[in-house]
Design an enzyme around this catalytic site. Structure first.
Site, PDB file in Angstrom:
ATOM      1  N   ALA A   1       0.905   5.152  -2.217  1.00 22.07           N
ATOM      2  CA  ALA A   1       0.791   5.447  -3.654  1.00 22.07           C
ATOM      3  C   ALA A   1       2.001   5.000  -4.485  1.00 22.07           C
ATOM      4  CB  ALA A   1       0.496   6.933  -3.833  1.00 22.07           C
TER       5      ALA A   1
ATOM      6  N   LYS B   1      -4.843  10.103   2.837  1.00 24.26           N
ATOM      7  CA  LYS B   1      -5.633   9.262   3.746  1.00 24.26           C
ATOM      8  C   LYS B   1      -6.684  10.073   4.510  1.00 24.26           C
ATOM      9  CE  LYS B   1      -5.451   5.764   4.043  1.00 24.26           C
ATOM     10  NZ  LYS B   1      -6.405   4.965   3.225  1.00 24.26           N
TER      11      LYS B   1
ATOM     12  N   ASP C   1      -1.983  10.860  -2.440  1.00 22.35           N
ATOM     13  CA  ASP C   1      -2.323   9.781  -3.374  1.00 22.35           C
ATOM     14  C   ASP C   1      -2.625  10.304  -4.761  1.00 22.35           C
ATOM     15  OD1 ASP C   1      -2.990   8.713  -0.535  1.00 22.35           O
ATOM     16  OD2 ASP C   1      -2.697   6.986  -1.859  1.00 22.35           O
TER      17      ASP C   1
ATOM     18  N   ARG D   1       0.867  -1.181   0.000  1.00 24.70           N
ATOM     19  CA  ARG D   1       0.000   0.000   0.000  1.00 24.70           C
ATOM     20  C   ARG D   1       0.905   1.232   0.000  1.00 24.70           C
ATOM     21  NH1 ARG D   1       2.260   2.209   3.890  1.00 24.70           N
ATOM     22  NH2 ARG D   1       0.628   3.785   3.805  1.00 24.70           N
TER      23      ARG D   1
HETATM   24  O1  MRU Z   1      -4.570   3.343   1.991  1.00 21.52           O
HETATM   25  P1  MRU Z   1      -3.081   3.538   1.961  1.00 21.52           P
HETATM   26  O2  MRU Z   1      -2.382   2.989   3.159  1.00 21.52           O
HETATM   27  O3  MRU Z   1      -2.490   3.040   0.664  1.00 21.52           O
HETATM   28  O4  MRU Z   1      -2.919   5.106   1.987  1.00 21.52           O
HETATM   29  C1  MRU Z   1      -1.629   5.654   1.968  1.00 21.52           C
HETATM   30  C2  MRU Z   1      -1.603   7.131   2.057  1.00 21.52           C
HETATM   31  O5  MRU Z   1      -2.618   7.779   2.165  1.00 21.52           O
HETATM   32  C3  MRU Z   1      -0.261   7.774   1.912  1.00 21.52           C
HETATM   33  O6  MRU Z   1      -0.181   8.933   2.684  1.00 21.52           O
HETATM   34  C4  MRU Z   1      -0.036   8.119   0.433  1.00 21.52           C
HETATM   35  O7  MRU Z   1      -0.247   6.994  -0.374  1.00 21.52           O
HETATM   36  C5  MRU Z   1       1.316   8.668   0.177  1.00 21.52           C
HETATM   37  S1  MRU Z   1       2.554   7.437   0.306  1.00 21.52           S
HETATM   38  C6  MRU Z   1       4.076   8.117  -0.011  1.00 21.52           C
END
Ligand code: MRU
Length: 352
Positions: free
Chosen positions: A53, A254, A243, A51
């Site tokens: 991005a 998030k 994301d 998980r």
């Molecule tokens: O649902 P997730 O755990 O994939 O969400 C991750 C996030 O919201 C991160 O802050 C985002 O992907 C940036 S990662 C460098």
């Protein structure tokens, strides 16, 4: 500037398969899992074994290679191979809808599939090489983001972060936590406050784990506590990942990030988003166009498999929210720190 190295390698292509850290096992176990088929990769992204991005972008690129390896065994004509592989690529790009890095990385693989004149075997090697290149670039980009970001971290700062935008959300080093790592290399008096990040607790389960592994001081707080600590003057800066960022600077991250941004604005605390340019979707004008992933109700009703609410209660569970660009002090990218007006600075960053 001092260098900081994180030993965490979240995802890596090895000969014929993808090896990744299984993030569903945290914090009890730090285990690797080998993903050997395209469908397994689709499921790994969907169930959040991998998980974050940038990490799911690389997972998508690896997924295309895995599908290519499977199709090669079917003795198809080159034309049918390409047609079916492009369909599989589109399938894997849909594993999660919000993080644009997934579509971006799969699109890079699709360009190779469409433009290559090579035979099937060589085409697969080209896809593997492209996946590997993207992996290594991700770490390099994160280090650049880290170094640019470190320039705006006040001495001895306490940095609040939400979710996990660390090494474990990327191939390595991290975006928001890359900023923390680069700042910490020069100023070991900085520290992090990590929001728990309900419902899946990435802050508690992942951010505290990876910072502790690297010896960076971290304090865990629950999501509702941020304004309390801001009012007390205990937070000097907020740094989060993203994301998907729209052309006007609105940034999806998030769920709960927007709340933190409003609190930061009220308390006059700088709020930074750290993300590679591959997270910026210049095809969409504003955050209103960002598709927000709806996740399972069980993430809200249960913690560690145990129900925490009345049976049958109504549930709604958006995975992300959008922070309006007005609340963002700067977007830290590998090309430097973008400042408002974001429509202009984003355009310039892509031209540079
Ligand atoms: O649902 P997730 O755990 O994939 O969400 C991750 C996030 O919201 C991160 O802050 C985002 O992907 C940036 S990662 C460098």
């Amino acid at each position: 500037m001092a260098e900081f190295t994180s030993k965490i390698r979240t995802i890596e292509w090895i000969d014929t398969y993808s090896r990744m850290v299984d993030q569903t096992k945290f914090p009890d176990h730090f285990e690797y899992i080998n993903i050997t088929t395209g469908q397994q990769m689709f499921d790994a992204i969907k169930t959040m074994i991998v998980r974050g991005a940038p990490a799911i972008g690389i997972a998508g690129a690896h997924g295309v290679v895995l599908y290519a390896q499977e199709l090669e065994k079917e003795n198809l004509t080159r034309e049918d191979f390409v047609k079916q592989l492009l369909e599989k690529a589109d399938h894997i790009a849909q594993a999660r809808p919000t993080a644009v890095n997934l579509m971006w990385a799969v699109e890079k693989q699709k360009e190779i599939i469409k433009n290559s004149k090579s035979d099937i075997k060589t085409l697969i090697e080209e896809l593997k090489a492209n996946g590997k290149k993207m992996e290594l670039e991700d770490i390099e980009i994160n280090k650049k983001i880290g170094d640019f970001g470190a320039t705006v971290v006040p001495k001895g700062a306490t940095i609040l972060t939400h979710c996990n935008a660390g090494a474990l959300a990327t191939v390595g080093y991290g975006t928001a936590l890359g900023v923390v790592r680069s700042a910490f290399a020069n100023d070991p008096t900085i520290q992090v406050f990590a929001d728990e990040t309900r419902p899946r607790q990435q802050g508690a389960r992942i951010t505290t784990l990876e910072l502790t592994m690297d010896g960076i001081p971290v304090t865990l707080i629950t999501d509702g506590m941020c304004s309390y600590f801001m009012k007390k003057g205990m937070i000097n800066m907020v740094c989060v990942g993203a994301d998907r960022i729209a052309a006007n600077g609105d940034a999806a991250n998030k769920i709960g990030t927007y709340t933190v941004a409003i609190a930061a604005k009220y308390h006059n605390i700088p709020f930074y988003v750290a993300a590679p340019l591959s997270t910026i979707d210049t095809n969409i004008k504003s955050g209103d166009d960002i598709v927000i992933e709806e996740r399972s109700h069980e993430e809200v009703t249960h913690i560690n498999g145990k129900s925490i609410c009345a049976k049958g209660v109504k549930i709604i569970n958006p995975g992300f929210d959008v922070t309006p660009h007005e609340l963002i002090t700067g977007i830290i990218t590998e090309k430097g720190i973008l400042r408002p007006d974001y429509t202009e600075s984003i355009k310039k960053a892509f031209e540079a």
